[in-house]
Design a protein around this motif. Sequence first.
Motif, PDB file in Angstrom:
ATOM      1  N   GLU A  76       0.837  -1.200   0.000  1.00 16.94           N
ATOM      2  CA  GLU A  76       0.000   0.000   0.000  1.00 16.94           C
ATOM      3  C   GLU A  76       0.869   1.246   0.000  1.00 16.94           C
ATOM      4  O   GLU A  76       0.598   2.224  -0.688  1.00 16.94           O
ATOM      5  CB  GLU A  76      -0.923   0.011   1.225  1.00 16.94           C
ATOM      6  CG  GLU A  76      -1.952  -1.115   1.230  1.00 16.94           C
ATOM      7  CD  GLU A  76      -2.754  -1.179  -0.068  1.00 16.94           C
ATOM      8  OE1 GLU A  76      -3.243  -0.117  -0.501  1.00 16.94           O
ATOM      9  OE2 GLU A  76      -2.858  -2.269  -0.665  1.00 16.94           O
ATOM     10  N   ALA A  77       1.928   1.187   0.824  1.00 18.13           N
ATOM     11  CA  ALA A  77       2.797   2.351   0.965  1.00 18.13           C
ATOM     12  C   ALA A  77       3.641   2.590  -0.287  1.00 18.13           C
ATOM     13  O   ALA A  77       4.082   3.701  -0.548  1.00 18.13           O
ATOM     14  CB  ALA A  77       3.714   2.178   2.166  1.00 18.13           C
ATOM     15  N   ALA A  78       3.841   1.531  -1.059  1.00 15.65           N
ATOM     16  CA  ALA A  78       4.762   1.646  -2.195  1.00 15.65           C
ATOM     17  C   ALA A  78       4.210   2.490  -3.339  1.00 15.65           C
ATOM     18  O   ALA A  78       4.962   2.995  -4.148  1.00 15.65           O
ATOM     19  CB  ALA A  78       5.123   0.258  -2.711  1.00 15.65           C
ATOM     20  N   GLY A  79       2.887   2.637  -3.400  1.00 17.17           N
ATOM     21  CA  GLY A  79       2.318   3.445  -4.474  1.00 17.17           C
ATOM     22  C   GLY A  79       2.291   2.695  -5.792  1.00 17.17           C
ATOM     23  O   GLY A  79       2.173   1.475  -5.821  1.00 17.17           O
ATOM     24  N   HIS A  80       2.424   3.424  -6.885  1.00 16.17           N
ATOM     25  CA  HIS A  80       2.221   2.824  -8.200  1.00 16.17           C
ATOM     26  C   HIS A  80       3.435   2.922  -9.119  1.00 16.17           C
ATOM     27  O   HIS A  80       3.330   2.625 -10.299  1.00 16.17           O
ATOM     28  CB  HIS A  80       1.030   3.496  -8.891  1.00 16.17           C
ATOM     29  CG  HIS A  80      -0.236   3.395  -8.120  1.00 16.17           C
ATOM     30  ND1 HIS A  80      -0.884   2.201  -7.897  1.00 16.17           N
ATOM     31  CD2 HIS A  80      -0.965   4.341  -7.479  1.00 16.17           C
ATOM     32  CE1 HIS A  80      -1.966   2.417  -7.180  1.00 16.17           C
ATOM     33  NE2 HIS A  80      -2.045   3.706  -6.899  1.00 16.17           N
ATOM     34  N   THR A  81       4.541   3.365  -8.605  1.00 18.04           N
ATOM     35  CA  THR A  81       5.716   3.554  -9.452  1.00 18.04           C
ATOM     36  C   THR A  81       6.938   2.894  -8.817  1.00 18.04           C
ATOM     37  O   THR A  81       7.191   3.102  -7.630  1.00 18.04           O
ATOM     38  CB  THR A  81       5.995   5.062  -9.651  1.00 18.04           C
ATOM     39  OG1 THR A  81       4.774   5.705  -9.983  1.00 18.04           O
ATOM     40  CG2 THR A  81       6.978   5.294 -10.762  1.00 18.04           C
ATOM     41  N   TYR A  82       7.656   2.124  -9.606  1.00 20.12           N
ATOM     42  CA  TYR A  82       8.781   1.359  -9.067  1.00 20.12           C
ATOM     43  C   TYR A  82      10.028   1.631  -9.907  1.00 20.12           C
ATOM     44  O   TYR A  82      10.009   1.452 -11.120  1.00 20.12           O
ATOM     45  CB  TYR A  82       8.465  -0.135  -9.082  1.00 20.12           C
ATOM     46  CG  TYR A  82       7.217  -0.460  -8.304  1.00 20.12           C
ATOM     47  CD1 TYR A  82       7.286  -0.787  -6.955  1.00 20.12           C
ATOM     48  CD2 TYR A  82       5.964  -0.400  -8.907  1.00 20.12           C
ATOM     49  CE1 TYR A  82       6.132  -1.065  -6.236  1.00 20.12           C
ATOM     50  CE2 TYR A  82       4.809  -0.674  -8.194  1.00 20.12           C
ATOM     51  CZ  TYR A  82       4.900  -1.001  -6.865  1.00 20.12           C
ATOM     52  OH  TYR A  82       3.755  -1.264  -6.163  1.00 20.12           O
ATOM     53  N   ASP A  83      11.066   2.039  -9.225  1.00 18.01           N
ATOM     54  CA  ASP A  83      12.296   2.447  -9.894  1.00 18.01           C
ATOM     55  C   ASP A  83      13.398   1.488  -9.454  1.00 18.01           C
ATOM     56  O   ASP A  83      13.631   1.319  -8.264  1.00 18.01           O
ATOM     57  CB  ASP A  83      12.608   3.887  -9.444  1.00 18.01           C
ATOM     58  CG  ASP A  83      13.980   4.350  -9.870  1.00 18.01           C
ATOM     59  OD1 ASP A  83      14.556   3.726 -10.762  1.00 18.01           O
ATOM     60  OD2 ASP A  83      14.460   5.352  -9.302  1.00 18.01           O
ATOM     61  N   MET A  96      11.841   2.440 -14.789  1.00 20.77           N
ATOM     62  CA  MET A  96      10.790   3.014 -13.966  1.00 20.77           C
ATOM     63  C   MET A  96       9.500   2.336 -14.419  1.00 20.77           C
ATOM     64  O   MET A  96       9.056   2.551 -15.553  1.00 20.77           O
ATOM     65  CB  MET A  96      10.720   4.522 -14.199  1.00 20.77           C
ATOM     66  CG  MET A  96       9.680   5.216 -13.364  1.00 20.77           C
ATOM     67  SD  MET A  96      10.199   5.389 -11.660  1.00 20.77           S
ATOM     68  CE  MET A  96      11.088   6.925 -11.745  1.00 20.77           C
ATOM     69  N   VAL A  97       8.962   1.498 -13.574  1.00 20.10           N
ATOM     70  CA  VAL A  97       7.748   0.766 -13.948  1.00 20.10           C
ATOM     71  C   VAL A  97       6.533   1.481 -13.369  1.00 20.10           C
ATOM     72  O   VAL A  97       6.449   1.704 -12.161  1.00 20.10           O
ATOM     73  CB  VAL A  97       7.829  -0.697 -13.465  1.00 20.10           C
ATOM     74  CG1 VAL A  97       6.490  -1.401 -13.638  1.00 20.10           C
ATOM     75  CG2 VAL A  97       8.912  -1.438 -14.248  1.00 20.10           C
ATOM     76  N   TYR A  98       5.614   1.863 -14.254  1.00 21.91           N
ATOM     77  CA  TYR A  98       4.412   2.617 -13.860  1.00 21.91           C
ATOM     78  C   TYR A  98       3.199   1.692 -13.859  1.00 21.91           C
ATOM     79  O   TYR A  98       2.798   1.187 -14.907  1.00 21.91           O
ATOM     80  CB  TYR A  98       4.151   3.762 -14.831  1.00 21.91           C
ATOM     81  CG  TYR A  98       5.176   4.872 -14.792  1.00 21.91           C
ATOM     82  CD1 TYR A  98       6.338   4.792 -15.558  1.00 21.91           C
ATOM     83  CD2 TYR A  98       4.993   5.996 -13.998  1.00 21.91           C
ATOM     84  CE1 TYR A  98       7.281   5.808 -15.528  1.00 21.91           C
ATOM     85  CE2 TYR A  98       5.926   7.015 -13.973  1.00 21.91           C
ATOM     86  CZ  TYR A  98       7.066   6.916 -14.732  1.00 21.91           C
ATOM     87  OH  TYR A  98       8.002   7.923 -14.703  1.00 21.91           O
ATOM     88  N   ASP A  99       2.632   1.522 -12.699  1.00 22.53           N
ATOM     89  CA  ASP A  99       1.376   0.775 -12.570  1.00 22.53           C
ATOM     90  C   ASP A  99       0.265   1.794 -12.313  1.00 22.53           C
ATOM     91  O   ASP A  99      -0.346   1.824 -11.248  1.00 22.53           O
ATOM     92  CB  ASP A  99       1.511  -0.211 -11.387  1.00 22.53           C
ATOM     93  CG  ASP A  99       0.206  -0.931 -11.076  1.00 22.53           C
ATOM     94  OD1 ASP A  99      -0.589  -1.154 -12.010  1.00 22.53           O
ATOM     95  OD2 ASP A  99      -0.013  -1.247  -9.890  1.00 22.53           O
TER      96      ASP A  99
END
Length: 263
Positions: A76-83, A96-99
């Motif tokens: 939940e805390a991680a949000g929607h973007t992963y770098d 940069m992965v955008y969900d």
Amino acid sequence: MAGTGLPRVLGQSAESGPGTQATRRAWPEGSSDSLSSGGSDSDESVYKVLLLGAPGVGKSALARIFGGVEDGPEAEAAGHTYDRSIMVDGEEASLMVYDIWEQDGGRWLPGHCMAMGDAYVIVYSVTDKGSFEKASELRVQLRRARQTDDVPIILVGNKSDLVRSREVSVDEGRACAVVFDCKFIETSAALHHNVQALFEGVVRQIRLRKDSKEANARRQAGTRRRESLGKKAKRFLGRIVARNSRKMAFRAKSKSCHDLSVL
Ligand SMILES: Nc1nc2c(ncn2[C@@H]2O[C@H](COP(=O)(O)OP(=O)(O)OP(=O)(O)O)[C@@H](O)[C@H]2O)c(=O)[nH]1
């Protein structure tokens, strides 16, 4: 991937928009990928990868595995973007992965999503024919939005672990990818099956296009420099040794849609 514990958070990205949080992590220990403490942070060197697809197909599950985020409060805390930086074919790549597709109450406009990616992962669930049809629609939309760009698209049939409730066969997925001229892979986020192969494939597809564009530009400019025999021989040997490298992959003629290491 289980049993290795959570990877260390290595940094936060300035690119994350409001309502999102970017995490920079590395594949857990024991993975075939090398750990990385993050590469260059300049925009050009970070590949933007967007996950598209119908609701519930597993986009977030795939993105979290990429980001090394476990389900639960941390997710939940991680949000929607992963770098994160990963090593692919001995070379580091920052993704940069955008969900963000249809997330945050439609804050991210579809047009913006379709315009911003360096690569797209269109996900459907193999247990949901409707999501497969939606994937085709998205492919058409994407083609319209990026008519002049040769942007990599990977069609992903997720939830391959749910064998008994399968509604879309591997052959159907593959045929769709051939028709729509994109790559294809089946994954199971639940089993972490093929998730690493998917993101490595994304990197390879981006690199192959970059190499191809550069080669075309060189050819067009007529700048092929003359090489000495020694240099040519060296280059030839280098190619044989690096059979699996992206340069060799680029030269491979295969159009096989399930091989993410060739164009
Ligand atoms: N069995 C199985 N379940 C999965 C898999 N991937 C995701 N799920 C489950 O499917 C449900 C939906 O997954 P999400 O990752 O939230 O799907 P999503 O595409 O992000 O959905 P939206 O956020 O609504 O767009 C969750 O209950 C996941 O646990 C998988 O590979 N196998």
